[in-house]
Design an enzyme around this catalytic site. Structure first.
Site, PDB file in Angstrom:
ATOM      1  N   ASN A 194       8.616  49.778 -25.246  1.00 28.47           N
ATOM      2  CA  ASN A 194       7.939  50.941 -25.827  1.00 28.47           C
ATOM      3  C   ASN A 194       8.311  50.964 -27.304  1.00 28.47           C
ATOM      4  OD1 ASN A 194       6.924  52.009 -23.301  1.00 28.47           O
ATOM      5  ND2 ASN A 194       9.044  52.560 -22.838  1.00 28.47           N
ATOM      6  N   GLU A 278       1.299  53.257 -19.852  1.00 28.51           N
ATOM      7  CA  GLU A 278       2.121  54.437 -20.099  1.00 28.51           C
ATOM      8  C   GLU A 278       2.020  54.921 -21.550  1.00 28.51           C
ATOM      9  OE1 GLU A 278       6.002  53.240 -18.604  1.00 28.51           O
ATOM     10  OE2 GLU A 278       5.437  53.902 -16.593  1.00 28.51           O
ATOM     11  N   ARG A 328      -1.888  52.986  -7.095  1.00 24.22           N
ATOM     12  CA  ARG A 328      -1.148  52.342  -8.185  1.00 24.22           C
ATOM     13  C   ARG A 328      -0.712  50.920  -7.821  1.00 24.22           C
ATOM     14  NH1 ARG A 328       4.205  54.825 -11.165  1.00 24.22           N
ATOM     15  NH2 ARG A 328       5.140  52.841 -11.762  1.00 24.22           N
ATOM     16  N   LYS A 352       6.038  42.363 -12.974  1.00 25.02           N
ATOM     17  CA  LYS A 352       7.195  42.892 -12.245  1.00 25.02           C
ATOM     18  C   LYS A 352       7.213  42.351 -10.817  1.00 25.02           C
ATOM     19  CE  LYS A 352       7.907  47.078 -14.933  1.00 25.02           C
ATOM     20  NZ  LYS A 352       8.335  48.480 -15.004  1.00 25.02           N
ATOM     21  N   ASP A 357       7.410  49.704  -9.138  1.00 22.56           N
ATOM     22  CA  ASP A 357       8.352  49.746 -10.252  1.00 22.56           C
ATOM     23  C   ASP A 357       9.806  49.647  -9.814  1.00 22.56           C
ATOM     24  OD1 ASP A 357       9.253  49.950 -12.809  1.00 22.56           O
ATOM     25  OD2 ASP A 357       8.918  52.095 -13.019  1.00 22.56           O
ATOM     26  N   GLU A 385      17.912  51.036 -12.694  1.00 23.91           N
ATOM     27  CA  GLU A 385      17.159  52.273 -12.892  1.00 23.91           C
ATOM     28  C   GLU A 385      16.958  53.047 -11.582  1.00 23.91           C
ATOM     29  OE1 GLU A 385      13.420  51.789 -14.913  1.00 23.91           O
ATOM     30  OE2 GLU A 385      12.818  53.845 -14.521  1.00 23.91           O
ATOM     31  N   GLU A 503      20.209  51.143   0.193  1.00 26.10           N
ATOM     32  CA  GLU A 503      18.914  51.342   0.845  1.00 26.10           C
ATOM     33  C   GLU A 503      19.037  52.341   2.004  1.00 26.10           C
ATOM     34  OE1 GLU A 503      17.061  47.806   2.440  1.00 26.10           O
ATOM     35  OE2 GLU A 503      15.088  48.763   2.466  1.00 26.10           O
TER      36      GLU A 503
HETATM   37  C1  BDP Z   1       9.721  51.928 -15.921  1.00 25.69           C
HETATM   38  C2  BDP Z   1      10.628  52.768 -16.763  1.00 25.69           C
HETATM   39  C3  BDP Z   1      10.111  53.012 -18.129  1.00 25.69           C
HETATM   40  C4  BDP Z   1       9.665  51.711 -18.756  1.00 25.69           C
HETATM   41  C5  BDP Z   1       8.626  51.070 -17.867  1.00 25.69           C
HETATM   42  C6  BDP Z   1       8.201  49.694 -18.325  1.00 25.69           C
HETATM   43  O1  BDP Z   1      10.854  53.986 -16.103  1.00 25.69           O
HETATM   44  O2  BDP Z   1      11.130  53.617 -18.858  1.00 25.69           O
HETATM   45  O3  BDP Z   1       9.175  51.881 -20.026  1.00 25.69           O
HETATM   46  O4  BDP Z   1       9.156  50.875 -16.591  1.00 25.69           O
HETATM   47  O5  BDP Z   1       8.584  48.732 -17.673  1.00 25.69           O
HETATM   48  O6  BDP Z   1      10.512  51.355 -14.940  1.00 25.69           O
HETATM   49  O7  BDP Z   1       7.462  49.556 -19.284  1.00 25.69           O
END
Ligand code: BDP
Length: 671
Positions: A194, A278, A328, A352, A357, A385, A503
């Site tokens: 970001n 995002e 999603r 990913k 996520d 995270e 988990e």
């Molecule tokens: C999510 C995070 C976010 C990241 C986004 C990303 O919460 O902070 O900017 O992925 O990968 O896991 O761009």
């Protein structure tokens, strides 16, 4: 300190036989090579030999050296056959030990291999080792911001930036480079995906001189430097009114920009781009697609052999929860698969590991391998995270191993993720693995000292995805807590059980989320249920789970090849651990384990908490044998983990008890 030194402890060697053996070898060492990397080799050996043997390296230029370290081309010998450019051999006959790399980088990796063996107290008199990395790209993404914060960072602030500036004292960056290259990482991007206002200027004269310094630190350890960029830069820092990738002035702006960057950093790697994701700008604003966007940058970078690493984390983050018609999980595949064949050969899609996520459990992203004519690499997250913020113990290598070994059947049986990202299924020009880093400026780098194992393990696995989780953990333990077998076995058990434990007390059966919104630590079962992020569990009084089947659900299962498609689509064959990711079922639905869904929820959450108590007990046994620093660090984390596990247990159990009205068969107290 021991914490700081991670797996490069270089503890003094006590074993007399080995000590004599190593001492003899290091009495005459010859380096054949002359480069920044060879300078690093020299320096690393001096540090290591001083600490392990309290001796100076006996440098020599003569032929009777006991250790010879060379890049095959400098020594005018043929490249080691059958090994790629980063490969090396280590051959020892007792009198002489030769480390020969197919490049300077190969030689450096060979040296770190030898040092690893010495730290693990292995004999080096008879060796015949041939090694090469499976993945061409072995990259780290820093999510660091110029103000010193780290997005999703759980171990202090950035080691790169501080109060709006690049740090002056770059010692830590150099040590980081040592750690990364010791496990074979060869590329790094140093700013958050970001890209906010000021970071947009990283690609200007204001910052490039200092970024060039950082690039040269990494160069010395074989890592190529990348920057995350703002797609709207031509508007933000240029004086254009558009960032339209098909606009001639935009194209020229980027070409000039790239030329300027290469003036400062001749071996600059390229750009990492988060676009139309995002709230970040991208080609969609101009009715262009991701191929248009990335190709425009690729053209600018091509003359310099630079790459565009284009992220596929693209989905609608403003969905209305009332209209749950878009899934999603489908988004990345739906956006990118139709573009196959349109990307330049220096574009690499970064995907990913899962379709959502980085949850504690997700299926493998069906996009990986689905584009035969587009370079791809897989993105993992070392930063915890959604897996405990480096407060809770979670050794992630077993999770990644499952991902690597998943068979996509994209070209028939055996089309594993491991082979796809290594470029062995489709003829990718570039491919590999990248991960979001878990380090910061905490003394121990990773907040939780044992989370160092995840950084170590990522590197080792990226180098060779066939290594077993346990092997990697043992290697790491032998180097990090040397010469103590009890410590090794105890921590090994803790690491190996940690992901299943996490988990157990987390969101059940692959459904994911249920975490505190934004923060992503601790339970909030409905936190993401009525939000706009496309993350649902659909729990009501009768049942729960997301129906992603073809017949009655979102049809996400269709994105997989057979037999995976049917396996997930069919309630009878869908594996338990992912059941609620793919199906909506009644609470009394019986799992393959023989338990009902509701009883499974109760049992795993009670058990998860008990298991954390077990971890605490194990750790306490080490009090007298471990250094105080590291002992206390982990002890404190485990207590916080206990509280977190208790919170998860009680909230989840209560919630589902109230929803379902079904009692726990074992009559335990549900708060
Ligand atoms: C999510 C995070 C976010 C990241 C986004 C990303 O919460 O902070 O900017 O992925 O990968 O896991 O761009």
């Amino acid at each position: 300190t021991k914490m700081y030194n991670m797996w490069l402890q270089y503890d003094s060697i006590n074993n007399q036989t080995l000590r004599e053996q190593y001492t003899e070898f290091f009495s005459k060492v010859r380096l054949i090579g002359n480069s920044e990397i060879f300078d690093s080799i020299k320096e690393e050996l001096e540090i290591a030999v001083d600490k392990m043997l309290q001796q100076k390296v006996g440098w020599t230029a003569s032929d009777d050296a006991k250790i010879v370290i060379a890049n095959s081309s400098d020594w005018n010998i043929k490249a080691v056959e059958g090994l790629n450019e980063e490969g090396y051999t280590i051959v020892s006959n007792g009198n002489q030990l030769k480390i020969i790399g197919n490049s300077d980088r190969g030689a450096l990796y060979g040296v770190f291999h030898l040092l690893r063996m010495m730290q693990m107290q292995e004999s080096i008199t008879t060796l015949s080792i041939k090694e090469q990395p499976t993945n061409p790209f072995r990259m780290i993404n820093q999510w660091d911001n110029l103000d010193g914060s780290v997005e999703r960072g759980y171990s202090g602030n950035s080691i790169f930036y501080e109060n709006g500036k690049i740090v002056e004292d770059k010692t830590r960056i150099k040590d980081y480079a040592r750690f990364l290259s010791s496990v074979g990482i060869n590329a790094i991007s140093i700013n958050n995906v970001n890209v906010w206002e000021e970071e947009t200027y990283f690609i200007t004269k204001k910052y490039l001189p200092e970024i060039a310094e950082i690039a040269s630190i990494f160069r010395g350890y074989g890592l190529q430097l990348y920057l995350s960029i703002n797609f709207a830069s031509p508007i933000a820092i240029g004086d254009l009114e558009t960032a339209d990738p098909l606009d001639g002035s935009v194209k020229n702006w980027w070409k000039d920009k790239v030329r300027e960057i290469y003036d400062f950093i001749p071996d600059f790697g390229g750009f990492v781009v988060k676009a139309d994701s995002e709230h970040r700008p991208g080609p969609f604003s101009y009715d262009r697609d991701h191929a248009d966007g990335s190709n425009m940058l690729a053209e600018a970078l091509e003359p310099f052999d630079g790459k565009v690493i284009w992220r596929c984390f693209v989905y609608n983050c403003l969905q209305d929860w009332r209209d749950r018609s878009t899934d999603r999980a489908r988004a990345a595949y739906d956006h990118f698969k139709p573009l196959d064949g349109r990307f330049h050969s220096n574009v690499i899609l970064q995907i990913k590991n899962g379709p959502m996520d980085f949850q504690v459990r997700e299926p493998v992203s069906p996009l990986i391998g689905a584009m035969s004519e587009t370079n791809q690499m897989m993105e993992l997250q070392i930063a915890q995270e959604y897996t405990g913020h480096q407060i809770d113990l979670c050794y992630l290598i077993p999770q990644w191993k499952e991902v690597f070994s998943f068979d996509t059947y994209i070209q028939g049986e055996g089309s594993t993720i491991e082979k796809i990202v290594a470029g062995q299924i489709h003829p990718y020009r570039h491919s590999g693995v990248v991960a979001v880093s878990n380090i910061g400026n905490d003394e121990n780098w990773t907040g939780h000292t044992l989370a160092q194992a995840n950084l170590y393990g990522f590197g080792r696995l990226a180098w060779n995805p066939s290594l077993e989780s346990e092997t990697i953990a043992k290697e790491w333990l032998k180097q990090t807590f040397p010469q103590n077998n009890d410590v090794e076995q105890t921590i090994l058990d803790m690491l190996m059980s940690s992901w299943p434990i996490y988990e157990n007390y987390n969101a059940p059966l692959g459904v994911g989320w249920m975490v505190t919104t934004h923060l992503h630590y601790g339970p909030s079962i409905d936190g993401y249920e009525y939000s706009r992020w496309g993350t649902y569990h659909f729990a009501d009084r009768d049942g729960m789970g997301v129906d992603r089947t073809k017949e009655t659900g979102t049809g996400y299962t269709e994105q997989y090849e057979e037999p995976n498609r049917s396996m997930y689509n069919n309630l009878d064959t869908c594996p338990d651990e992912l059941l609620l990711f793919f199906h909506h079922v009644p609470y009394k639905h019986t799992l393959k384990s023989g338990k009902t869904v509701i009883q499974h929820i109760y049992d795993t959450h009670f058990e998860g908490y008990e298991q954390v108590l077990g971890l605490q007990k194990k750790w306490d046994q080490l009090e007298r044998v471990l250094d105080e620093e590291r002992f206390n660090n982990v002890k404190e984390r485990l207590e916080r983990q206990r509280l977190n596990a208790r919170e998860w247990r009680d909230q989840i159990n209560t919630y589902f008890y109230r929803k379902s009205g079904i009692a726990d068969e074992k009559n335990r107290t549900i708060y």
